[in-house]
Design a protein around this motif. Structure first.
Motif, PDB file in Angstrom:
ATOM      1  N   LYS A   1      -1.971   1.720  21.991  1.00  0.00           N
ATOM      2  CA  LYS A   1      -2.181   1.467  23.559  1.00  0.00           C
ATOM      3  C   LYS A   1      -3.778   0.812  23.524  1.00  0.00           C
ATOM      4  N   GLY A   2      -4.647   0.821  22.762  1.00  0.00           N
ATOM      5  CA  GLY A   2      -5.849  -0.125  22.611  1.00  0.00           C
ATOM      6  C   GLY A   2      -6.324  -0.152  21.263  1.00  0.00           C
ATOM      7  N   GLU A   3      -7.640  -0.998  21.116  1.00  0.00           N
ATOM      8  CA  GLU A   3      -7.933  -1.273  20.131  1.00  0.00           C
ATOM      9  C   GLU A   3      -8.682  -0.053  19.472  1.00  0.00           C
ATOM     10  N   ASP A   4      -9.301   0.922  20.080  1.00  0.00           N
ATOM     11  CA  ASP A   4      -9.775   2.030  19.470  1.00  0.00           C
ATOM     12  C   ASP A   4      -8.788   3.146  18.804  1.00  0.00           C
ATOM     13  N   ASP A   5      -7.622   2.848  19.152  1.00  0.00           N
ATOM     14  CA  ASP A   5      -6.476   3.688  18.406  1.00  0.00           C
ATOM     15  C   ASP A   5      -6.333   2.908  16.856  1.00  0.00           C
ATOM     16  N   VAL A   6      -6.545   1.761  16.592  1.00  0.00           N
ATOM     17  CA  VAL A   6      -6.183   1.241  15.399  1.00  0.00           C
ATOM     18  C   VAL A   6      -7.254   1.372  14.294  1.00  0.00           C
ATOM     19  N   LEU A   7      -6.620   1.734  13.095  1.00  0.00           N
ATOM     20  CA  LEU A   7      -7.465   1.429  11.804  1.00  0.00           C
ATOM     21  C   LEU A   7      -6.518   0.736  11.052  1.00  0.00           C
ATOM     22  N   VAL A   8      -7.295  -0.328  10.217  1.00  0.00           N
ATOM     23  CA  VAL A   8      -6.575  -1.450   9.567  1.00  0.00           C
ATOM     24  C   VAL A   8      -7.293  -1.084   8.237  1.00  0.00           C
ATOM     25  N   LEU A   9      -6.336  -0.986   7.350  1.00  0.00           N
ATOM     26  CA  LEU A   9      -6.669  -0.814   5.929  1.00  0.00           C
ATOM     27  C   LEU A   9      -6.002  -1.933   5.036  1.00  0.00           C
ATOM     28  N   SER A  10      -6.582  -2.177   3.810  1.00  0.00           N
ATOM     29  CA  SER A  10      -5.781  -3.104   2.734  1.00  0.00           C
ATOM     30  C   SER A  10      -5.485  -2.261   1.614  1.00  0.00           C
ATOM     31  N   LEU A  11      -4.083  -2.680   0.804  1.00  0.00           N
ATOM     32  CA  LEU A  11      -3.945  -2.058  -0.287  1.00  0.00           C
ATOM     33  C   LEU A  11      -4.680  -2.873  -1.451  1.00  0.00           C
ATOM     34  N   LEU A  12      -5.070  -2.131  -2.532  1.00  0.00           N
ATOM     35  CA  LEU A  12      -6.129  -2.767  -3.565  1.00  0.00           C
ATOM     36  C   LEU A  12      -5.133  -2.724  -4.810  1.00  0.00           C
ATOM     37  N   THR A  13      -5.455  -4.025  -5.619  1.00  0.00           N
ATOM     38  CA  THR A  13      -4.958  -3.831  -7.107  1.00  0.00           C
ATOM     39  C   THR A  13      -5.994  -4.021  -7.924  1.00  0.00           C
ATOM     40  N   ILE A  14      -6.103  -3.375  -8.950  1.00  0.00           N
ATOM     41  CA  ILE A  14      -7.063  -3.512 -10.048  1.00  0.00           C
ATOM     42  C   ILE A  14      -5.892  -3.794 -11.615  1.00  0.00           C
ATOM     43  N   PRO A  15      -6.133  -5.095 -11.696  1.00  0.00           N
ATOM     44  CA  PRO A  15      -5.424  -5.601 -12.793  1.00  0.00           C
ATOM     45  C   PRO A  15      -6.010  -5.201 -14.014  1.00  0.00           C
ATOM     46  N   GLN A  16      -4.991  -4.646 -14.879  1.00  0.00           N
ATOM     47  CA  GLN A  16      -5.451  -3.954 -16.169  1.00  0.00           C
ATOM     48  C   GLN A  16      -6.662  -3.046 -16.103  1.00  0.00           C
ATOM     49  N   GLY A  17      -7.017  -2.330 -15.101  1.00  0.00           N
ATOM     50  CA  GLY A  17      -8.200  -1.537 -14.889  1.00  0.00           C
ATOM     51  C   GLY A  17      -9.364  -2.357 -14.649  1.00  0.00           C
ATOM     52  N   ASP A  18      -9.371  -3.641 -14.828  1.00  0.00           N
ATOM     53  CA  ASP A  18     -10.647  -4.675 -14.521  1.00  0.00           C
ATOM     54  C   ASP A  18     -11.062  -4.535 -13.042  1.00  0.00           C
ATOM     55  N   PHE A  19     -12.156  -3.515 -12.800  1.00  0.00           N
ATOM     56  CA  PHE A  19     -12.812  -3.596 -11.574  1.00  0.00           C
ATOM     57  C   PHE A  19     -13.028  -5.057 -10.983  1.00  0.00           C
ATOM     58  N   ALA A  20     -13.600  -5.989 -11.952  1.00  0.00           N
ATOM     59  CA  ALA A  20     -14.011  -7.297 -11.627  1.00  0.00           C
ATOM     60  C   ALA A  20     -12.955  -7.942 -11.028  1.00  0.00           C
ATOM     61  N   LYS A  21     -11.749  -7.603 -11.327  1.00  0.00           N
ATOM     62  CA  LYS A  21     -10.656  -8.586 -10.769  1.00  0.00           C
ATOM     63  C   LYS A  21      -9.949  -7.945  -9.834  1.00  0.00           C
ATOM     64  N   MET A  22     -10.454  -6.930  -9.167  1.00  0.00           N
ATOM     65  CA  MET A  22      -9.786  -6.050  -7.913  1.00  0.00           C
ATOM     66  C   MET A  22      -9.590  -6.900  -6.641  1.00  0.00           C
ATOM     67  N   THR A  23      -8.448  -6.957  -6.370  1.00  0.00           N
ATOM     68  CA  THR A  23      -7.967  -7.975  -5.220  1.00  0.00           C
ATOM     69  C   THR A  23      -7.458  -6.831  -4.122  1.00  0.00           C
ATOM     70  N   ALA A  24      -7.273  -7.785  -3.036  1.00  0.00           N
ATOM     71  CA  ALA A  24      -7.072  -6.933  -1.788  1.00  0.00           C
ATOM     72  C   ALA A  24      -5.793  -7.524  -1.049  1.00  0.00           C
ATOM     73  N   ASN A  25      -4.872  -6.875  -0.621  1.00  0.00           N
ATOM     74  CA  ASN A  25      -3.599  -7.610   0.115  1.00  0.00           C
ATOM     75  C   ASN A  25      -3.980  -7.677   1.404  1.00  0.00           C
ATOM     76  N   LEU A  26      -4.256  -8.846   1.913  1.00  0.00           N
ATOM     77  CA  LEU A  26      -4.642  -9.346   3.198  1.00  0.00           C
ATOM     78  C   LEU A  26      -3.537  -9.542   4.188  1.00  0.00           C
ATOM     79  N   LEU A  27      -2.279  -9.932   3.230  1.00  0.00           N
ATOM     80  CA  LEU A  27      -1.169 -10.620   4.001  1.00  0.00           C
ATOM     81  C   LEU A  27      -0.412  -9.321   4.812  1.00  0.00           C
ATOM     82  N   ALA A  28      -0.550  -8.161   4.091  1.00  0.00           N
ATOM     83  CA  ALA A  28       0.365  -6.942   4.573  1.00  0.00           C
ATOM     84  C   ALA A  28      -0.579  -5.674   4.860  1.00  0.00           C
ATOM     85  N   PRO A  29      -1.547  -5.821   5.771  1.00  0.00           N
ATOM     86  CA  PRO A  29      -2.330  -4.655   5.851  1.00  0.00           C
ATOM     87  C   PRO A  29      -1.514  -3.512   6.396  1.00  0.00           C
ATOM     88  N   ILE A  30      -2.199  -2.121   6.239  1.00  0.00           N
ATOM     89  CA  ILE A  30      -1.549  -1.163   6.600  1.00  0.00           C
ATOM     90  C   ILE A  30      -2.225  -0.774   8.149  1.00  0.00           C
TER      91      ILE A  30
END
Length: 145
Positions: free
Chosen positions: A86-115
């Protein structure tokens, strides 16, 4: 309260009223409909979205606005209707994260398909944006030279 089994957190009690419901599941996990958000800790920008049915299914998430302050999205009409937003206050936007081979320095966010989550009724959906210019793998933090 409801008890669920998880691989990462052991057996935990969750507030059933806080269960997120994905009517159509999540792409590649269409049979998974119910999840609960579990913060990493109070100071962390990260949280897990844990399946209530599958103990070893948990996704790492964050608010995209924490790492990408200029992030823009427009929630399409179908998603607004489906989640009964119904309004902006209802909404929470989150992004899925990926950590390639457990390397936190290479962590990426999926900005194309938010939750997208309606915080009032706990309906949720992964919304794939069209013609946005975003991808599924934006580096979370620029590597220090």
């Amino acid at each position: 309260m409801k008890q669920i089994k998880t691989t990462r957190f052991g057996d935990i009690e969750i507030d059933e009223s806080k269960i997120l419901t994905f009517k159509d599941g999540i792409p590649a996990f269409e049979s998974e409909h119910d999840f609960v958000l579990i913060p990493c800790d109070e100071q962390s920008p990260f949280l897990f979205m844990q399946s209530t049915m599958t103990p070893d299914l948990a996704f790492l998430l964050t608010s995209p606005f924490v790492f990408f302050p200029d992030y823009e999205l427009e929630i399409d009409d179908n998603t607004l209707l489906e989640l009964a937003i119904k309004g902006e206050d209802d909404v929470l936007v989150l992004s899925l994260l990926t950590i390639p081979q457990g390397d936190f320095a290479k962590m990426t966010a999926n900005l194309l398909a938010p939750i997208i989550i309606n915080q009032e009724n706990h309906r949720a959906k992964q919304m794939v944006m069209e013609n946005s210019g975003y991808t599924t793998a934006h580096l979370l933090k620029a590597k220090e030279e």
